[in-house]
Design an enzyme around this catalytic site. Structure first.
Site, PDB file in Angstrom:
ATOM      1  N   HIS A   1       4.286  -9.127  11.002  1.00 51.08           N
ATOM      2  CA  HIS A   1       4.530 -10.131   9.958  1.00 51.08           C
ATOM      3  C   HIS A   1       3.949  -9.641   8.629  1.00 51.08           C
ATOM      4  O   HIS A   1       4.617  -9.685   7.593  1.00 51.08           O
ATOM      5  CB  HIS A   1       3.908 -11.463  10.365  1.00 51.08           C
ATOM      6  CG  HIS A   1       3.740 -12.446   9.242  1.00 51.08           C
ATOM      7  ND1 HIS A   1       4.804 -13.081   8.653  1.00 51.08           N
ATOM      8  CD2 HIS A   1       2.638 -12.890   8.589  1.00 51.08           C
ATOM      9  CE1 HIS A   1       4.360 -13.877   7.689  1.00 51.08           C
ATOM     10  NE2 HIS A   1       3.047 -13.773   7.623  1.00 51.08           N
TER      11      HIS A   1
ATOM     12  N   ASP B   1      19.878   1.994 -18.951  1.00 50.33           N
ATOM     13  CA  ASP B   1      19.677   2.065 -17.499  1.00 50.33           C
ATOM     14  C   ASP B   1      18.247   2.524 -17.260  1.00 50.33           C
ATOM     15  O   ASP B   1      17.470   2.683 -18.195  1.00 50.33           O
ATOM     16  CB  ASP B   1      20.672   3.047 -16.854  1.00 50.33           C
ATOM     17  CG  ASP B   1      20.903   2.730 -15.373  1.00 50.33           C
ATOM     18  OD1 ASP B   1      19.917   2.496 -14.657  1.00 50.33           O
ATOM     19  OD2 ASP B   1      22.070   2.709 -14.943  1.00 50.33           O
TER      20      ASP B   1
ATOM     21  N   TRP C   1      -2.434  -5.344  10.390  1.00 53.14           N
ATOM     22  CA  TRP C   1      -1.715  -4.478   9.442  1.00 53.14           C
ATOM     23  C   TRP C   1      -2.626  -3.431   8.842  1.00 53.14           C
ATOM     24  O   TRP C   1      -2.166  -2.413   8.354  1.00 53.14           O
ATOM     25  CB  TRP C   1      -1.062  -5.312   8.334  1.00 53.14           C
ATOM     26  CG  TRP C   1      -1.988  -5.738   7.234  1.00 53.14           C
ATOM     27  CD1 TRP C   1      -2.876  -6.756   7.257  1.00 53.14           C
ATOM     28  CD2 TRP C   1      -2.103  -5.139   5.937  1.00 53.14           C
ATOM     29  NE1 TRP C   1      -3.537  -6.839   6.061  1.00 53.14           N
ATOM     30  CE2 TRP C   1      -3.090  -5.862   5.233  1.00 53.14           C
ATOM     31  CE3 TRP C   1      -1.475  -4.069   5.293  1.00 53.14           C
ATOM     32  CZ2 TRP C   1      -3.464  -5.546   3.925  1.00 53.14           C
ATOM     33  CZ3 TRP C   1      -1.858  -3.761   3.988  1.00 53.14           C
ATOM     34  CH2 TRP C   1      -2.839  -4.497   3.318  1.00 53.14           C
TER      35      TRP C   1
ATOM     36  N   SER D   1       9.035   5.699  -1.309  1.00 58.62           N
ATOM     37  CA  SER D   1       9.946   4.825  -2.050  1.00 58.62           C
ATOM     38  C   SER D   1       9.216   4.137  -3.204  1.00 58.62           C
ATOM     39  O   SER D   1       9.705   4.117  -4.336  1.00 58.62           O
ATOM     40  CB  SER D   1      10.540   3.790  -1.096  1.00 58.62           C
ATOM     41  OG  SER D   1      11.119   2.740  -1.803  1.00 58.62           O
ATOM     42  N   SER D   2       8.029   3.587  -2.920  1.00 51.55           N
ATOM     43  CA  SER D   2       7.284   2.875  -3.970  1.00 51.55           C
ATOM     44  C   SER D   2       6.863   3.811  -5.083  1.00 51.55           C
ATOM     45  O   SER D   2       6.928   3.452  -6.260  1.00 51.55           O
ATOM     46  CB  SER D   2       6.024   2.235  -3.398  1.00 51.55           C
ATOM     47  OG  SER D   2       6.335   1.339  -2.399  1.00 51.55           O
TER      48      SER D   2
ATOM     49  N   HIS E   1      -7.285  -2.825  -2.050  1.00 51.94           N
ATOM     50  CA  HIS E   1      -7.543  -3.815  -3.078  1.00 51.94           C
ATOM     51  C   HIS E   1      -6.614  -3.672  -4.278  1.00 51.94           C
ATOM     52  O   HIS E   1      -6.020  -4.665  -4.701  1.00 51.94           O
ATOM     53  CB  HIS E   1      -9.005  -3.952  -3.470  1.00 51.94           C
ATOM     54  CG  HIS E   1      -9.205  -5.305  -4.066  1.00 51.94           C
ATOM     55  ND1 HIS E   1      -9.356  -6.434  -3.298  1.00 51.94           N
ATOM     56  CD2 HIS E   1      -9.101  -5.737  -5.333  1.00 51.94           C
ATOM     57  CE1 HIS E   1      -9.361  -7.497  -4.082  1.00 51.94           C
ATOM     58  NE2 HIS E   1      -9.219  -7.100  -5.329  1.00 51.94           N
TER      59      HIS E   1
ATOM     60  N   GLU F   1      -3.756  -2.666  -4.040  1.00 50.42           N
ATOM     61  CA  GLU F   1      -2.489  -3.144  -3.469  1.00 50.42           C
ATOM     62  C   GLU F   1      -2.328  -4.658  -3.649  1.00 50.42           C
ATOM     63  O   GLU F   1      -1.248  -5.131  -3.967  1.00 50.42           O
ATOM     64  CB  GLU F   1      -2.410  -2.769  -1.985  1.00 50.42           C
ATOM     65  CG  GLU F   1      -1.278  -3.435  -1.206  1.00 50.42           C
ATOM     66  CD  GLU F   1       0.117  -2.947  -1.573  1.00 50.42           C
ATOM     67  OE1 GLU F   1       0.225  -1.899  -2.246  1.00 50.42           O
ATOM     68  OE2 GLU F   1       1.090  -3.617  -1.196  1.00 50.42           O
TER      69      GLU F   1
ATOM     70  N   TYR G   1      -3.344  -6.399  -6.025  1.00 54.40           N
ATOM     71  CA  TYR G   1      -2.954  -6.658  -7.417  1.00 54.40           C
ATOM     72  C   TYR G   1      -1.551  -6.166  -7.699  1.00 54.40           C
ATOM     73  O   TYR G   1      -0.867  -6.713  -8.572  1.00 54.40           O
ATOM     74  CB  TYR G   1      -3.986  -6.084  -8.385  1.00 54.40           C
ATOM     75  CG  TYR G   1      -5.294  -6.834  -8.244  1.00 54.40           C
ATOM     76  CD1 TYR G   1      -5.275  -8.223  -8.178  1.00 54.40           C
ATOM     77  CD2 TYR G   1      -6.501  -6.196  -8.105  1.00 54.40           C
ATOM     78  CE1 TYR G   1      -6.438  -8.943  -7.993  1.00 54.40           C
ATOM     79  CE2 TYR G   1      -7.670  -6.910  -7.923  1.00 54.40           C
ATOM     80  CZ  TYR G   1      -7.633  -8.283  -7.870  1.00 54.40           C
ATOM     81  OH  TYR G   1      -8.784  -8.996  -7.672  1.00 54.40           O
TER      82      TYR G   1
ATOM     83  N   SER H   1       4.438 -15.548 -17.161  1.00 58.30           N
ATOM     84  CA  SER H   1       4.256 -15.447 -18.608  1.00 58.30           C
ATOM     85  C   SER H   1       5.584 -15.419 -19.355  1.00 58.30           C
ATOM     86  O   SER H   1       5.614 -15.633 -20.564  1.00 58.30           O
ATOM     87  CB  SER H   1       3.463 -14.182 -18.958  1.00 58.30           C
ATOM     88  OG  SER H   1       2.249 -14.170 -18.269  1.00 58.30           O
TER      89      SER H   1
ATOM     90  N   HIS I   1     -15.702  -5.353  -0.754  1.00 61.57           N
ATOM     91  CA  HIS I   1     -15.868  -6.777  -0.432  1.00 61.57           C
ATOM     92  C   HIS I   1     -14.998  -7.179   0.765  1.00 61.57           C
ATOM     93  O   HIS I   1     -15.141  -8.281   1.272  1.00 61.57           O
ATOM     94  CB  HIS I   1     -15.612  -7.675  -1.646  1.00 61.57           C
ATOM     95  CG  HIS I   1     -14.196  -7.716  -2.136  1.00 61.57           C
ATOM     96  ND1 HIS I   1     -13.869  -7.846  -3.457  1.00 61.57           N
ATOM     97  CD2 HIS I   1     -13.015  -7.634  -1.493  1.00 61.57           C
ATOM     98  CE1 HIS I   1     -12.558  -7.861  -3.600  1.00 61.57           C
ATOM     99  NE2 HIS I   1     -12.019  -7.729  -2.422  1.00 61.57           N
ATOM    100  N   HIS I   2     -14.094  -6.287   1.205  1.00 60.28           N
ATOM    101  CA  HIS I   2     -13.320  -6.571   2.411  1.00 60.28           C
ATOM    102  C   HIS I   2     -14.107  -6.237   3.672  1.00 60.28           C
ATOM    103  O   HIS I   2     -13.632  -6.469   4.768  1.00 60.28           O
ATOM    104  CB  HIS I   2     -12.022  -5.753   2.421  1.00 60.28           C
ATOM    105  CG  HIS I   2     -11.080  -6.148   1.325  1.00 60.28           C
ATOM    106  ND1 HIS I   2     -10.117  -7.107   1.490  1.00 60.28           N
ATOM    107  CD2 HIS I   2     -10.970  -5.726   0.049  1.00 60.28           C
ATOM    108  CE1 HIS I   2      -9.436  -7.251   0.360  1.00 60.28           C
ATOM    109  NE2 HIS I   2      -9.939  -6.425  -0.532  1.00 60.28           N
TER     110      HIS I   2
ATOM    111  N   THR J   1      -8.783 -13.140 -15.051  1.00 61.58           N
ATOM    112  CA  THR J   1      -7.815 -14.047 -14.417  1.00 61.58           C
ATOM    113  C   THR J   1      -7.906 -15.426 -15.058  1.00 61.58           C
ATOM    114  O   THR J   1      -6.882 -16.081 -15.316  1.00 61.58           O
ATOM    115  CB  THR J   1      -8.085 -14.135 -12.908  1.00 61.58           C
ATOM    116  OG1 THR J   1      -8.249 -12.811 -12.405  1.00 61.58           O
ATOM    117  CG2 THR J   1      -6.934 -14.791 -12.182  1.00 61.58           C
TER     118      THR J   1
ATOM    119  N   LYS K   1      -6.055 -15.552 -18.263  1.00 61.64           N
ATOM    120  CA  LYS K   1      -4.615 -15.738 -18.075  1.00 61.64           C
ATOM    121  C   LYS K   1      -4.278 -17.211 -17.839  1.00 61.64           C
ATOM    122  O   LYS K   1      -3.370 -17.760 -18.467  1.00 61.64           O
ATOM    123  CB  LYS K   1      -4.129 -14.913 -16.883  1.00 61.64           C
ATOM    124  CG  LYS K   1      -4.016 -13.459 -17.226  1.00 61.64           C
ATOM    125  CD  LYS K   1      -3.578 -12.648 -16.050  1.00 61.64           C
ATOM    126  CE  LYS K   1      -3.100 -11.296 -16.507  1.00 61.64           C
ATOM    127  NZ  LYS K   1      -1.899 -11.358 -17.319  1.00 61.64           N
TER     128      LYS K   1
ATOM    129  N   ARG L   1      -9.328 -15.380  13.082  1.00 67.38           N
ATOM    130  CA  ARG L   1      -7.924 -15.028  12.879  1.00 67.38           C
ATOM    131  C   ARG L   1      -7.469 -14.058  13.968  1.00 67.38           C
ATOM    132  O   ARG L   1      -8.289 -13.509  14.701  1.00 67.38           O
ATOM    133  CB  ARG L   1      -7.708 -14.422  11.491  1.00 67.38           C
ATOM    134  CG  ARG L   1      -8.489 -13.148  11.253  1.00 67.38           C
ATOM    135  CD  ARG L   1      -8.457 -12.720   9.795  1.00 67.38           C
ATOM    136  NE  ARG L   1      -7.181 -12.117   9.423  1.00 67.38           N
ATOM    137  CZ  ARG L   1      -7.038 -11.135   8.523  1.00 67.38           C
ATOM    138  NH1 ARG L   1      -8.109 -10.639   7.916  1.00 67.38           N
ATOM    139  NH2 ARG L   1      -5.870 -10.651   8.217  1.00 67.38           N
TER     140      ARG L   1
END
Lengths: 537, 193
Positions: A78, A107, A143, A170-171, A254, A256, A258, A269, A303-304, A329, A332, A451
């Site tokens: 998932h 283009d 994951w 690809s990315s 991390h 990622e 963002y 925005s 922090h993870h 943040t 924003k 979890r």
């Protein structure tokens, strides 16, 4: 969408192939954008089906529907499908469609590479999803693929790792293309600080992608060689260290997160000024805030993993660095609210989703600050509180922003207005049930439910039932979204070029639907075309 | 990238070759950086003692500090056997009170319960992490591979000195070993017999 765009293409491009070949060989940014978006929608439904398997099993304590191994495969797949298959391709699709039109380019800079970037993805996901049917099953270690657990599964790991490599390639190619387009193909007068914020956030996101996707590729390659070629990067018996994997993974991971949210900031925005009929408040500070968030994302990874054990000084550093992210943040969120202040606001579906984003993303942001507190983190680590936190920022954050973007630009893509009544029903249905789905998970986490476990103690039953009901209602409600898009592609009220009364920017100067080729001769950008009024040169 | 700040009015569609080249180079460099994190992490752990790493053998002559008889530290010995290794492995003493700066010796006992020769390799760690830099071993079975024949049992010595610079307030130090099966060396041994 396909029928409407071909009807308008220019005569000298009349040799354009039709049928399947049109899509397989396309180098047109709008067609590739459509491919990305359709692929993303398909993956959103696949990933959503997996989430419903999880929620169905968790409806009641005990093991009812699936065995624990399959449950673990579902949680793992998932996440992989939603992150790499739904959210990231959706943002890349939006960038493909909108970035050239927003900066007045004909283009993308590298159209053939663009084609390749997309067409790698269906192969990558075929390979990833095929592991579900292999004897050793799909990956089931989460994951994040932490060793040693991820190395104790079957040989299907090799397919997963190759799929991740392809997604990464690809990315990276997509990101290089976007940066090359933005830096080299802006129309005359489109200075960097006249660019719409969606373009800015994507420029910064693309740099993040190039910086961290290769690190993920390195980490999973080490897993591959540890599992199949006898290396010991993460194998303690051979002098390696499994904690090292967590450091490398989150150095990618991390930034990622963002990557998954900065383009959403850009979308919101764009939408809030349009429906407030006011220029964006604090444009320049928005650009700098995005850049600071991107910079900070590289120095907060640990922090993870506070609970793996680290010196007090390191915990304090990562705690404070994480909390500092709340400052840009907050800038924003303040700017979005200030943009609406005394605006002539209307509440069409894109605006509703954007407002839903601002409110619900802030809830996810605040639970993120709670998780940054080290002693609290020890308590919340790997509980449903974390699950609630990242679903508020990813579902009501990233996914809501993508839906807002689809409603906002769908008339530009198809030439038809979508069904506003159904759009509003979709918004309210989604917003109510997504909160029923995720809000109780905060309480479950605070009460200690872990979890990635298919069973739970009976005192968690009620909140899990509520959450599962919310999950099913929210999940099936998304079929309405598919229907609204399909209906809009097929027909509807004709859209004007500007579509929305308050809309500004180059994409609203071309007809709706946008012809296959736009800005073959670059437009001259003056202050009155620019989307904001902040410090224009 | 270098031309990003120049005036776009002069040349709206520049060749993207240079941008693409430098970005591709950046992607490859970051792939390399991922691998560079491996030695960086090792060095970082070695310097800071994170992960309970205890370092290599220290020669007895190099340890010249006078014993600090006024201070007492409890050393706790711990052993874990990886499930792939058919051995029993435990310390002969669970606890030992030691003076910093003085050399002590203890033993661990390993017993091969299987009917074939097996090679094991022990990996040490010291807890709490802040103590790991101050726990010096002059001799340890963890520095070499251990071969035990079928049914063989062996006393394996550890000689250690707790550094007198051990931070004040640390009164309990745990020395823990996990012993793993060395698959490659075991296979070589089996092929040779």
């Amino acid at each position: 969408m396909s029928n409407t765009t071909t009807a308008h293409h220019d005569d000298h491009h009349g040799e354009h192939p039709t049928g399947l070949a049109r899509w397989v060989f396309s180098t047109n940014h709008k067609e590739i954008g459509t491919l990305y978006l359709v692929f993303s929608l398909a993956m959103f439904l696949v990933g959503g089906a997996m989430a419903l398997v999880i929620r169905a099993e968790l409806f009641a304590p005990g093991l009812q529907l699936v065995n624990p191994e399959f449950f673990n495969q579902m949680t793992t797949m998932h996440a992989l499908v939603m992150i790499f298959g739904a959210v990231m391709p959706a943002f890349v699709g939006l960038a493909n469609w909108m970035v050239p039109m927003m900066i007045g380019a004909p283009d993308m800079a590298l159209p053939r590479m663009n084609n390749w970037s997309f067409w790698i993805l269906p192969f990558a996901f075929t390979m990833l999803l095929a592991t579900l049917f292999m004897p050793s099953g799909a990956p089931a270690a989460g994951w994040t693929l932490y060793p040693p657990l991820s190395l104790q599964g079957g040989n299907s790991l090799a397919f997963v790792i190759l799929a991740i490599h392809l997604m990464g390639i690809s990315s990276i190619m997509g990101a290089i293309n976007i940066i090359a387009t933005i830096l080299n193909m802006r129309a005359p007068g489109m200075t960097l600080l006249r660019m719409p914020l969606f373009v800015w956030t994507w420029l910064i996101t693309a740099f993040l992608l190039i910086a961290v996707m290769p690190v993920l590729a390195g980490a999973v390659t080490m897993l591959l060689t540890d599992r199949f070629f006898g290396t010991s990067f993460f194998n303690a018996a051979g002098g390696g260290d499994p904690v090292l994997y967590q450091h490398i993974f989150w150095f990618f991971g991390h930034p990622e997160v963002y990557i998954l949210i900065l383009p959403a900031f850009g979308i919101v925005s764009e939408i809030i000024p349009t429906f407030s009929r006011k220029p964006l408040f604090g444009y320049t500070s928005m650009v700098y805030a995005t850049a600071s968030i991107a910079f900070l994302s590289f120095i907060v990874w640990a922090h993870h993993m506070f609970t793996v054990g680290m010196p007090l000084g390191a915990m304090l550093f990562f705690m404070y660095a994480t909390m500092v992210i709340a400052v840009p943040t907050g800038v924003k969120i303040f700017n979005w609210i200030a943009t609406m202040w005394r605006g002539s606001m209307t509440f069409e579906t894109p605006m509703l989703f954007a407002l839903g984003f601002v409110v619900l993303f802030t809830i996810g942001g605040l639970s993120g600050v709670m998780l940054a507190i080290v002693p609290a983190n020890f308590q919340y680590h790997d509980t449903y509180f974390v699950v609630a936190h990242f679903h508020y920022v990813l579902v009501t954050g990233a996914v809501f922003a993508i839906m807002a973007a689809v409603y906002y630009w769908l008339p530009k893509w198809t030439g038809h207005m979508y069904d506003e009544k159904l759009g509003k029903i979709h918004f309210w249905w989604s917003t109510i049930w997504v909160n029923v789905l995720f809000f109780p998970q905060h309480y479950l986490g605070l009460a200690g439910m872990p979890r990635r476990i298919p069973d739970y103690a009976v005192q968690f039953t009620e909140f899990n039932m509520i959450s599962s009901i919310g999950g099913f209602m929210y999940g099936f409600g998304q079929l309405l979204f598919v229907y609204i898009i399909w209906k809009c592609v097929r027909g509807g009220e004709k859209a004007t070029a500007q579509v929305w009364e308050g809309a500004r920017g180059l994409e609203w100067t071309v007809p709706s639907p946008a012809p296959l080729h736009t800005f073959d001769t670059p437009p001259l950008v003056e202050d009155n075309v620019a989307v904001h009024r902040d410090r224009l040169t | 990238m270098s031309n990003s700040t120049s005036d776009p009015k002069s040349n709206p569609t520049r060749s993207p070759i240079r941008t693409v080249g430098s970005l591709t180079a950046l992607a490859f460099a970051m792939f390399g950086f991922g691998y560079l994190l491996v030695p960086l992490y090792d060095k970082f752990c070695e310097i800071t003692g994170i992960g309970g790493r205890t370092g290599d053998a220290v020669s007895e002559e190099a340890l010249t500090a006078a014993p600090d008889l006024s201070r007492k530290v409890t050393v706790h010995f711990d052993a874990t056997v990886n499930s792939a290794l058919p051995w029993r492995f435990e310390p002969t003493e669970r606890m030992m009170d030691v003076h910093p700066g003085k050399l002590y010796e203890t033993t661990y006992v390993a017993f091969n319960q299987s009917d074939r020769a097996v090679v094991g390799q022990a990996v040490p760690s010291v807890s709490p992490g802040r103590a790991s830099l101050f726990f010096n071993k002059t001799e340890c079975f963890c520095f070499t591979e251990q071969i035990l024949g079928p049914g063989e049992s062996r006393d394996m010595p550890v000689r250690f000195i707790v550094d007198p610079n051990l931070p004040q307030g640390t009164s309990l130090v745990t020395l823990s070993y996990i012993i793993y099966k060395n698959d490659e060396a075991t296979a070589v041994l089996a092929a040779a017999n």
